[in-house]
Design an enzyme around this catalytic site. Sequence first.
Site, mmCIF file in Angstrom:
data_model
loop_
_atom_site.group_PDB
_atom_site.id
_atom_site.type_symbol
_atom_site.label_atom_id
_atom_site.label_comp_id
_atom_site.label_asym_id
_atom_site.label_seq_id
_atom_site.Cartn_x
_atom_site.Cartn_y
_atom_site.Cartn_z
ATOM 1 N N CYS A 1 35.099 41.373 32.636
ATOM 2 C CA CYS A 1 36.593 41.339 32.329
ATOM 3 C C CYS A 1 37.014 40.072 31.822
ATOM 4 O O CYS A 1 37.633 39.922 30.925
ATOM 5 C CB CYS A 1 37.277 41.904 33.714
ATOM 6 S SG CYS A 1 36.559 41.384 35.259
ATOM 7 N N HIS B 1 43.652 39.234 35.492
ATOM 8 C CA HIS B 1 43.205 37.934 35.548
ATOM 9 C C HIS B 1 43.875 36.833 34.959
ATOM 10 O O HIS B 1 44.342 37.470 33.309
ATOM 11 C CB HIS B 1 41.569 38.120 35.072
ATOM 12 C CG HIS B 1 40.785 38.662 35.812
ATOM 13 N ND1 HIS B 1 40.828 39.074 37.292
ATOM 14 C CD2 HIS B 1 39.306 38.931 35.735
ATOM 15 C CE1 HIS B 1 39.920 39.569 37.659
ATOM 16 N NE2 HIS B 1 38.838 39.632 36.609
HETATM 17 C C1 2RA Z 1 35.444 40.167 39.195
HETATM 18 N N1 2RA Z 1 34.567 39.926 36.722
HETATM 19 O O1 2RA Z 1 36.502 40.048 38.668
HETATM 20 C C2 2RA Z 1 34.229 40.492 38.182
HETATM 21 C C3 2RA Z 1 33.924 41.779 38.129
HETATM 22 N N2 2RA Z 1 34.829 42.709 37.902
HETATM 23 O O2 2RA Z 1 34.795 40.163 40.438
#
Ligand code: 2RA
Length: 329
Positions: free
Chosen positions: A126, A234
């Site tokens: 991601c 994120h």
């Molecule tokens: C996380 N990118 O954010 C990793 C797996 N989804 O923990």
Amino acid sequence: MVVAVVGVTGMVGQVMLNVLEERQFPVTKLLAVASERSVGKTVTFKGKAVKVISVKDAIAKQPDIALFSAGGQTSLDWAPKFAEVGTVVIDNSSAWRMDEKIKLVVPEINAKELTKADKIIANPNCSTIQLVMALKPLHDTFKIKRVIVSTYQSITGTGVQAVKQLENEYQDAKGEMAYPYPIHKNALPHCDVFLDNDYTKEEMKLTNETKKILSDASVNVVATAVRIPVVGGHSESVNLEFEKPFEMNDVRQKLNDFDGVTLQDNPGTNTYPMPIYAEGKDEVFVGRLRRDFSIENGLNLWIVSDNLRKGAATNAVQIAEYVHKHLLS
Ligand code: 2RA
């Protein structure tokens, strides 16, 4: 099309069902697949209850496409068996991403590299997907020499247990810990496990996957991945050094013109991307653009995206759309 979602009871699996429905993917039959302990339970797809079946039963039904989000070992064990019956597997785990025979795909960047021979396709991590979506138009124009990225990652990337831990900590209640420390009022510079080089797996995914997706091993990428108590998506603070000089207007134009990227950048009106507003959307939001005056040809930017959607489920469904349109019909 007969579509299997393997890992259907997990957070990403559930979002995959939502995205398949939202984008009206031509599912004639959904195979809801999960581990033995979930077999017999039901999930909801297009308003209807669908019974969960085992991986073996799903393989026997020879689906056209299988979307996997069930962890690396399940992918290693079962993706090849789906491929053997002609299924195209799109896998969201890290199991196949760095396999040189397997393509690592962000449709806006490199779906065109896919051929009918590709029976297992890897969905990138991601935090990598949102990063390369912003980097690609800039790399093509100004040639990136170096990327320094610090991530501020949603706890949904860890899964349900992490969300439960934060809820418990809000209420000062005890419960299972997804992390070695409290996440409420905290920031953990520790996403996934530590490796021998003292980087975490998450940080090395950003380094290695970015090079592969951009098809340019000369791009130097170094990352610090941090977990913070948010759920919407994120966020990433990115510093770029280009080979070539650039004008800020050209940078804005290139980002603006790239499909899937939305600029949110106006300090005068406090306009910049934030996870609370990115949640539930598929765009990669970019803002806080400013020249890095400490180096020649340097640029700073801020990237936010919903890690469960474009960072996982939507990207996987977009790959399935490309496969359906160009490789299976
Ligand atoms: C996380 N990118 O954010 C990793 C797996 N989804 O923990």
